[in-house]
Design a protein around this motif. Structure first.
Motif, PDB file in Angstrom:
ATOM      1  N   TYR A   1      41.985  51.539  46.464  1.00 21.21           N
ATOM      2  CA  TYR A   1      42.006  52.964  46.789  1.00 21.21           C
ATOM      3  C   TYR A   1      43.121  53.652  46.031  1.00 21.21           C
ATOM      4  N   GLY A   2      42.911  54.904  45.686  1.00 20.22           N
ATOM      5  CA  GLY A   2      43.933  55.720  45.057  1.00 20.22           C
ATOM      6  C   GLY A   2      44.902  56.248  46.102  1.00 20.22           C
ATOM      7  N   GLU A   3      45.957  56.893  45.634  1.00 20.52           N
ATOM      8  CA  GLU A   3      46.956  57.475  46.540  1.00 20.52           C
ATOM      9  C   GLU A   3      46.338  58.520  47.466  1.00 20.52           C
ATOM     10  N   ASP A   4      45.246  59.130  47.027  1.00 19.07           N
ATOM     11  CA  ASP A   4      44.585  60.142  47.846  1.00 19.07           C
ATOM     12  C   ASP A   4      43.611  59.543  48.858  1.00 19.07           C
ATOM     13  N   GLY A   5      43.498  58.220  48.863  1.00 18.76           N
ATOM     14  CA  GLY A   5      42.607  57.541  49.810  1.00 18.76           C
ATOM     15  C   GLY A   5      41.189  57.357  49.303  1.00 18.76           C
ATOM     16  N   ALA A   6      40.882  57.924  48.144  1.00 22.45           N
ATOM     17  CA  ALA A   6      39.536  57.791  47.582  1.00 22.45           C
ATOM     18  C   ALA A   6      39.388  56.408  46.948  1.00 22.45           C
ATOM     19  N   PRO A   7      38.237  55.789  47.108  1.00 22.27           N
ATOM     20  CA  PRO A   7      38.045  54.463  46.518  1.00 22.27           C
ATOM     21  C   PRO A   7      38.023  54.527  44.991  1.00 22.27           C
ATOM     22  N   VAL A   8      38.576  53.488  44.382  1.00 21.10           N
ATOM     23  CA  VAL A   8      38.463  53.333  42.933  1.00 21.10           C
ATOM     24  C   VAL A   8      37.082  52.757  42.695  1.00 21.10           C
ATOM     25  N   ALA A   9      36.216  53.535  42.058  1.00 25.10           N
ATOM     26  CA  ALA A   9      34.818  53.150  41.927  1.00 25.10           C
ATOM     27  C   ALA A   9      34.423  52.763  40.513  1.00 25.10           C
ATOM     28  N   CYS A  10      35.280  53.029  39.537  1.00 19.79           N
ATOM     29  CA  CYS A  10      34.958  52.730  38.148  1.00 19.79           C
ATOM     30  C   CYS A  10      34.849  51.219  37.951  1.00 19.79           C
ATOM     31  N   THR A  11      33.698  50.771  37.485  1.00 19.35           N
ATOM     32  CA  THR A  11      33.440  49.341  37.295  1.00 19.35           C
ATOM     33  C   THR A  11      34.459  48.709  36.360  1.00 19.35           C
ATOM     34  N   GLU A  12      34.813  49.395  35.307  1.00 19.00           N
ATOM     35  CA  GLU A  12      35.765  48.845  34.335  1.00 19.00           C
ATOM     36  C   GLU A  12      37.156  48.700  34.955  1.00 19.00           C
ATOM     37  N   LYS A  13      37.569  49.682  35.745  1.00 23.15           N
ATOM     38  CA  LYS A  13      38.879  49.592  36.406  1.00 23.15           C
ATOM     39  C   LYS A  13      38.907  48.436  37.389  1.00 23.15           C
ATOM     40  N   ILE A  14      37.837  48.258  38.139  1.00 22.72           N
ATOM     41  CA  ILE A  14      37.759  47.153  39.102  1.00 22.72           C
ATOM     42  C   ILE A  14      37.789  45.818  38.362  1.00 22.72           C
ATOM     43  N   LYS A  15      37.112  45.751  37.225  1.00 19.90           N
ATOM     44  CA  LYS A  15      37.112  44.534  36.410  1.00 19.90           C
ATOM     45  C   LYS A  15      38.529  44.205  35.940  1.00 19.90           C
ATOM     46  N   VAL A  16      39.267  45.219  35.459  1.00 19.48           N
ATOM     47  CA  VAL A  16      40.641  45.010  35.003  1.00 19.48           C
ATOM     48  C   VAL A  16      41.516  44.544  36.161  1.00 19.48           C
ATOM     49  N   MET A  17      41.367  45.157  37.325  1.00 19.21           N
ATOM     50  CA  MET A  17      42.148  44.741  38.493  1.00 19.21           C
ATOM     51  C   MET A  17      41.847  43.285  38.855  1.00 19.21           C
ATOM     52  N   ARG A  18      40.572  42.914  38.830  1.00 17.02           N
ATOM     53  CA  ARG A  18      40.176  41.541  39.151  1.00 17.02           C
ATOM     54  C   ARG A  18      40.828  40.565  38.165  1.00 17.02           C
ATOM     55  N   GLU A  19      40.767  40.886  36.881  1.00 14.64           N
ATOM     56  CA  GLU A  19      41.357  40.015  35.864  1.00 14.64           C
ATOM     57  C   GLU A  19      42.875  39.934  36.010  1.00 14.64           C
ATOM     58  N   ASN A  20      43.524  41.083  36.199  1.00 16.15           N
ATOM     59  CA  ASN A  20      44.986  41.101  36.339  1.00 16.15           C
ATOM     60  C   ASN A  20      45.447  40.321  37.560  1.00 16.15           C
ATOM     61  N   MET A  21      44.783  40.521  38.678  1.00 17.62           N
ATOM     62  CA  MET A  21      45.181  39.823  39.899  1.00 17.62           C
ATOM     63  C   MET A  21      44.927  38.313  39.781  1.00 17.62           C
ATOM     64  N   GLY A  22      43.847  37.947  39.106  1.00 24.18           N
ATOM     65  CA  GLY A  22      43.569  36.533  38.881  1.00 24.18           C
ATOM     66  C   GLY A  22      44.643  35.882  38.019  1.00 24.18           C
ATOM     67  N   GLU A  23      45.051  36.571  36.951  1.00 26.34           N
ATOM     68  CA  GLU A  23      46.106  36.050  36.085  1.00 26.34           C
ATOM     69  C   GLU A  23      47.430  35.957  36.823  1.00 26.34           C
ATOM     70  N   LEU A  24      47.739  36.974  37.609  1.00 23.79           N
ATOM     71  CA  LEU A  24      48.979  36.982  38.378  1.00 23.79           C
ATOM     72  C   LEU A  24      49.003  35.839  39.380  1.00 23.79           C
ATOM     73  N   PHE A  25      47.885  35.652  40.082  1.00 23.60           N
ATOM     74  CA  PHE A  25      47.797  34.562  41.051  1.00 23.60           C
ATOM     75  C   PHE A  25      48.000  33.219  40.362  1.00 23.60           C
ATOM     76  N   GLN A  26      47.344  33.007  39.223  1.00 23.52           N
ATOM     77  CA  GLN A  26      47.450  31.721  38.538  1.00 23.52           C
ATOM     78  C   GLN A  26      48.869  31.472  38.037  1.00 23.52           C
ATOM     79  N   ALA A  27      49.525  32.508  37.510  1.00 23.39           N
ATOM     80  CA  ALA A  27      50.909  32.353  37.051  1.00 23.39           C
ATOM     81  C   ALA A  27      51.834  32.014  38.225  1.00 23.39           C
ATOM     82  N   ALA A  28      51.636  32.693  39.363  1.00 23.12           N
ATOM     83  CA  ALA A  28      52.453  32.415  40.547  1.00 23.12           C
ATOM     84  C   ALA A  28      52.177  31.001  41.058  1.00 23.12           C
TER      85      ALA A  28
END
Length: 70
Positions: A10-37
């Protein structure tokens, strides 16, 4: 332990982040962060570091992340 399930983003305004590409980037970033940790955590344990101390430090790292967009 597998990576925890990702939340709906969700954005700061409470609206969901709906862009498929943004969600894909978040998924990849969080996966990389988890694996590094996970890798750093396992290395620390193999080197004899106390589990709770490493967990506490990883949490401190996350709390220390700065928002440069304020």
């Amino acid at each position: 332990m597998p990576q925890p399930p990702l939340p709906d983003w969700y954005g700061e305004d409470g609206a969901p982040v709906a862009c498929t590409e943004k969600i894909k980037v978040m998924r990849e970033n969080m996966g990389e962060l988890f694996q590094a940790a996970q890798d750093a955590f396992e290395d620390a344990l193999l080197m004899g570091c106390a589990e709770q101390q490493v967990r506490d430090y990883l949490a401190q790292l996350v709390r220390g992340v700065d928002n440069p967009y304020r």
